[in-house]
Scaffold this active site. Structure first.
Site, mmCIF file in Angstrom:
data_model
loop_
_atom_site.group_PDB
_atom_site.id
_atom_site.type_symbol
_atom_site.label_atom_id
_atom_site.label_comp_id
_atom_site.label_asym_id
_atom_site.label_seq_id
_atom_site.Cartn_x
_atom_site.Cartn_y
_atom_site.Cartn_z
ATOM 1 N N ARG A 44 -1.785 7.537 -7.245
ATOM 2 C CA ARG A 44 -2.379 8.337 -8.317
ATOM 3 C C ARG A 44 -2.946 9.629 -7.774
ATOM 4 O O ARG A 44 -3.217 9.765 -6.574
ATOM 5 C CB ARG A 44 -3.487 7.558 -9.035
ATOM 6 C CG ARG A 44 -4.674 7.165 -8.143
ATOM 7 C CD ARG A 44 -5.891 8.034 -8.280
ATOM 8 N NE ARG A 44 -6.914 7.682 -7.303
ATOM 9 C CZ ARG A 44 -7.055 8.287 -6.146
ATOM 10 N NH1 ARG A 44 -6.230 9.245 -5.773
ATOM 11 N NH2 ARG A 44 -8.022 7.926 -5.317
ATOM 12 N N HIS A 51 -15.754 10.682 -6.633
ATOM 13 C CA HIS A 51 -16.898 9.927 -6.103
ATOM 14 C C HIS A 51 -17.919 9.634 -7.195
ATOM 15 O O HIS A 51 -19.126 9.700 -6.955
ATOM 16 C CB HIS A 51 -17.569 10.692 -4.952
ATOM 17 C CG HIS A 51 -16.762 10.660 -3.690
ATOM 18 N ND1 HIS A 51 -16.751 9.579 -2.841
ATOM 19 C CD2 HIS A 51 -15.912 11.553 -3.149
ATOM 20 C CE1 HIS A 51 -15.940 9.820 -1.810
ATOM 21 N NE2 HIS A 51 -15.404 11.021 -1.989
ATOM 22 N N ASP A 194 -8.878 3.480 -8.730
ATOM 23 C CA ASP A 194 -7.512 3.430 -8.204
ATOM 24 C C ASP A 194 -6.745 2.233 -8.755
ATOM 25 O O ASP A 194 -5.587 2.341 -9.156
ATOM 26 C CB ASP A 194 -7.541 3.360 -6.667
ATOM 27 C CG ASP A 194 -8.286 4.531 -6.062
ATOM 28 O OD1 ASP A 194 -8.580 5.481 -6.807
ATOM 29 O OD2 ASP A 194 -8.587 4.493 -4.849
ATOM 30 N N ASN A 237 -8.399 7.225 7.449
ATOM 31 C CA ASN A 237 -8.385 5.913 6.796
ATOM 32 C C ASN A 237 -9.811 5.605 6.373
ATOM 33 O O ASN A 237 -10.729 5.579 7.186
ATOM 34 C CB ASN A 237 -7.866 4.828 7.748
ATOM 35 C CG ASN A 237 -7.913 3.454 7.080
ATOM 36 O OD1 ASN A 237 -8.980 2.963 6.734
ATOM 37 N ND2 ASN A 237 -6.770 2.850 6.895
ATOM 38 N N LYS A 238 -9.981 5.381 5.061
ATOM 39 C CA LYS A 238 -11.331 5.207 4.499
ATOM 40 C C LYS A 238 -12.067 3.999 5.069
ATOM 41 O O LYS A 238 -13.270 4.030 5.262
ATOM 42 C CB LYS A 238 -11.231 5.074 2.985
ATOM 43 C CG LYS A 238 -11.604 6.308 2.218
ATOM 44 C CD LYS A 238 -10.658 7.465 2.389
ATOM 45 C CE LYS A 238 -9.351 7.271 1.672
ATOM 46 N NZ LYS A 238 -8.379 8.344 1.874
HETATM 47 P P1 ADP Z 1 -5.400 6.206 0.603
HETATM 48 O O1 ADP Z 1 -6.108 7.446 0.186
HETATM 49 O O2 ADP Z 1 -3.934 6.448 0.813
HETATM 50 O O3 ADP Z 1 -5.677 5.041 -0.283
HETATM 51 P P2 ADP Z 1 -6.755 4.618 2.603
HETATM 52 O O4 ADP Z 1 -7.389 5.045 3.867
HETATM 53 O O5 ADP Z 1 -7.628 4.017 1.575
HETATM 54 O O6 ADP Z 1 -5.977 5.885 2.048
HETATM 55 O O7 ADP Z 1 -5.597 3.574 2.902
HETATM 56 C C1 ADP Z 1 -4.530 3.865 3.811
HETATM 57 C C2 ADP Z 1 -4.023 2.581 4.446
HETATM 58 O O8 ADP Z 1 -3.201 1.828 3.514
HETATM 59 C C3 ADP Z 1 -3.109 2.820 5.629
HETATM 60 O O9 ADP Z 1 -3.855 3.042 6.827
HETATM 61 C C4 ADP Z 1 -2.317 1.507 5.696
HETATM 62 O O10 ADP Z 1 -3.059 0.492 6.338
HETATM 63 C C5 ADP Z 1 -2.183 1.132 4.221
HETATM 64 N N1 ADP Z 1 -0.861 1.574 3.738
HETATM 65 C C6 ADP Z 1 -0.570 2.644 2.987
HETATM 66 N N2 ADP Z 1 0.772 2.753 2.759
HETATM 67 C C7 ADP Z 1 1.340 1.725 3.402
HETATM 68 C C8 ADP Z 1 2.696 1.262 3.574
HETATM 69 N N3 ADP Z 1 3.743 1.903 3.062
HETATM 70 N N4 ADP Z 1 2.899 0.144 4.293
HETATM 71 C C9 ADP Z 1 1.860 -0.507 4.843
HETATM 72 N N5 ADP Z 1 0.577 -0.128 4.717
HETATM 73 C C10 ADP Z 1 0.308 0.959 4.024
HETATM 74 P P1 NG1 Z 2 -8.990 6.842 -2.065
HETATM 75 O O1 NG1 Z 2 -9.117 8.191 -1.663
HETATM 76 O O2 NG1 Z 2 -7.699 6.594 -2.769
HETATM 77 O O3 NG1 Z 2 -9.168 5.837 -0.965
HETATM 78 C C1 NG1 Z 2 -11.510 6.280 -2.984
HETATM 79 C C2 NG1 Z 2 -11.941 5.065 -3.806
HETATM 80 C C3 NG1 Z 2 -12.041 5.372 -5.308
HETATM 81 C C4 NG1 Z 2 -12.904 6.604 -5.554
HETATM 82 C C5 NG1 Z 2 -12.385 7.763 -4.683
HETATM 83 C C6 NG1 Z 2 -13.259 9.000 -4.780
HETATM 84 C C7 NG1 Z 2 -11.232 2.835 -3.072
HETATM 85 C C8 NG1 Z 2 -10.158 1.830 -3.105
HETATM 86 N N1 NG1 Z 2 -10.967 4.002 -3.658
HETATM 87 O O4 NG1 Z 2 -10.136 6.559 -3.210
HETATM 88 O O5 NG1 Z 2 -12.589 4.250 -5.989
HETATM 89 O O6 NG1 Z 2 -14.268 6.337 -5.311
HETATM 90 O O7 NG1 Z 2 -12.314 7.408 -3.309
HETATM 91 O O8 NG1 Z 2 -13.325 9.479 -6.090
HETATM 92 O O9 NG1 Z 2 -12.290 2.585 -2.535
HETATM 93 MG MG MG Z 3 -7.552 4.064 -0.586
#
Ligand code: ADP
Ligand code: NG1
Ligand code: MG
Length: 461
Positions: A44, A51, A194, A237-238
């Site tokens: 998305r 936030h 999300d 990575n969050k």
């Molecule tokens: P995002 O903003 O994309 O949600 P996050 O830091 O929350 O970022 O999550 C990213 C993590 O999701 C990656 O480090 C990985 O562990 C997992 N991930 C994302 N895409 C894939 C994929 N295609 N296959 C396996 N894991 C994935």
């Molecule tokens: P992303 O950036 O996709 O990991 C995160 C939070 C959302 C929201 C946004 C900021 C998770 C799974 N997602 O999104 O709920 O707080 O940041 O608006 O924690």
């Molecule tokens: Mg995320």
């Protein structure tokens, strides 16, 4: 019941069919036979409202075309066999349904899948002993760690797949709720945006999403509006850092301190929206209250503990998360100001969309710039590369802002339909051309226009 749609693969055409065929053939090579079905969940882009979901406020996302696909064959036993189309980056993982462990250490990719499975097990009408495992192979095309919600798409896709394997029927709202809760096992205290858009998105419309209870309202964007997503190519990575949870905790503390200063029991509030509800004020009034009652200097742990009449150790153990216990200072005023003002911008954005005004595009764009400045200055969740992207876009689009959690990741820009191509070319020339991280990247996957896509679905072979 409003469950994710179940579609026959044979009825598909185009890119989705190609992706499903690729994954199905790859699955057959790995597991010896074709999958029974493929679950698809989109990423998305959040147009505005950053936030604030975890503070209880409405947000404005839309699903994008980039997605996570998971090809699945049910098993007779209780094993989960998880593998990825890119095995070198994401190595195979297997465990039994009785051995699902998601510690909050390193956020390995498969833990997101386990979150999805765990969310379904916890809400299943069947006893765990009756549930079956699955062979599952993942094909993900959402740029990871870019603010486009690859993590939740992975959690949701696995949850939808596991529920389907076990013939468990849930509404999309239930699935969104279970996944929002279960993704927190990875360690991030997210708000639910999300997972909500992943499940509830419908083709052709962005959604205004409200929480508690979860509601999604279709909102038509002006017909000439196109949103361009541009990845800054800074990634985070969050779950692997404490930035995200630190902001969640700062908002939680701001809510409790504001409550206390107004004679409300701090134990009765966790989110800034709870305080607004208790005080019965508008969002602009809440921003004024935050400005008046909270000070600019960071609050020390000692000061917050005293204000809330608890010891520092109670504060650490009862309120803070595992990865924020060691933080000594919290910026309460800046974070609360951002949240109340950003929440107000979401409603303004919705009103402009509904107004049919001749200046709608410019007005929406201004709100997006304002949102970015607030994320950068008050919420401090931007990144120098993202700021640079927004700055160089300033006179070439109608509005631009970071999207998702930030600290890197993507910008979303509002562009008039007839200027999309020139804007994308402009970014390629002026941002990506001299960026070392862009050298080995396919730029069409890094900067692209997007339209509101559809939510979670099952495709049966
Ligand atoms: P995002 O903003 O994309 O949600 P996050 O830091 O929350 O970022 O999550 C990213 C993590 O999701 C990656 O480090 C990985 O562990 C997992 N991930 C994302 N895409 C894939 C994929 N295609 N296959 C396996 N894991 C994935
Ligand atoms: P992303 O950036 O996709 O990991 C995160 C939070 C959302 C929201 C946004 C900021 C998770 C799974 N997602 O999104 O709920 O707080 O940041 O608006 O924690
Ligand atoms: Mg995320």
């Amino acid at each position: 019941m409003d469950t994710p749609p179940d579609v026959l693969v044979a009825s598909l055409k185009g890119l989705l069919k190609e992706k499903i065929d690729l994954l199905s053939n790859d699955f057959e090579k790995k597991y010896g036979s074709l999958p029974q079905f493929i679950a698809r969940v989109p990423g998305r882009v959040n147009l505005i409202g950053e936030h604030i979901d975890y503070c209880g406020y409405a947000v404005f996302p839309m699903a994008i075309d980039q997605d996570i696909l998971i090809a699945v064959k049910p098993r007779e036993d209780q094993q989960l066999e998880l593998s990825n189309l890119i095995p070198n980056t994401y190595e195979d993982y297997s465990c039994g349904l009785d051995n699902i462990e998601i510690d909050k250490g390193v956020p390995h990719w498969f833990k997101y899948c386990l979150c999805g499975v765990k969310g379904i097990i916890e809400n299943s009408s069947k006893a765990k002993a009756e549930l079956k495992g699955m062979d599952a192979r993942i094909h993900g095309l959402i740029p990871p760690s870019a603010g486009l919600s690859s993590s939740s798409a992975l959690v949701c896709a696995t949850a939808v797949a596991f529920a389907h394997v076990n013939k468990l029927q849930f509404t999309k709202q239930q699935l969104a709720d279970y996944c929002a809760r279960s993704e927190r096992y990875i360690g991030t205290e997210g708000g639910g945006m999300d997972q909500a858009i992943a499940m509830l998105a419908t083709q052709g419309t962005a959604k205004l999403i409200e929480f508690n209870p979860l509601r999604a309202h279709d909102t038509k964007l002006p017909s000439e509006a196109v949103f361009v997503i541009a990845h800054s190519l800074a990634e985070i990575n969050k779950a692997a850092s404490s930035h995200f949870n630190c902001r969640v905790m700062e908002c939680r503390l701001a809510a409790k301190v504001l409550a206390k200063l107004h004679g409300i029991n701090p134990d009765s509030v966790t989110r800034l929206a709870d305080v607004q509800f208790s005080l019965n004020k508008t969002l602009p009034e809440m921003a004024s209250i935050a400005g008046l009652y909270l000070h600019d200097d960071p609050y020390s742990k000692e000061e917050v503990s005293k204000l809330l009449e608890m010891t520092e150790s109670q504060l650490e153990n009862k309120i803070l998360s595992e990865n924020t216990r060691n933080i000594d200072f919290f910026k309460l005023r800046q974070r609360a100001l951002h949240v109340f003002q950003e929440a107000n911008r979401v409603w303004k954005f919705r009103d402009i969309c509904n107004s049919g005004s001749t200046t709608a595009l410019q007005d929406l764009g201004q709100l997006m710039f304002d949102s970015h400045h607030s994320c950068r200055d008050l919420y401090e969740c931007s990144h120098p590369q993202l700021d640079q992207l927004v700055e160089i876009s300033r006179n070439h689009c109608l509005g631009a802002r970071l999207t998702g959690a930030g600290w890197g990741g993507c910008m979303v820009a509002l562009v008039a339909e007839n200027e999309v191509e020139s804007f994308i070319n402009y970014l390629k020339e002026n941002y990506y051309k001299n960026l070392p991280a862009a050298l080995d990247r396919n730029l069409d996957q890094v900067v692209f226009a997007t339209q509101p896509g559809s939510g979670a679905a099952i495709y049966t072979l």
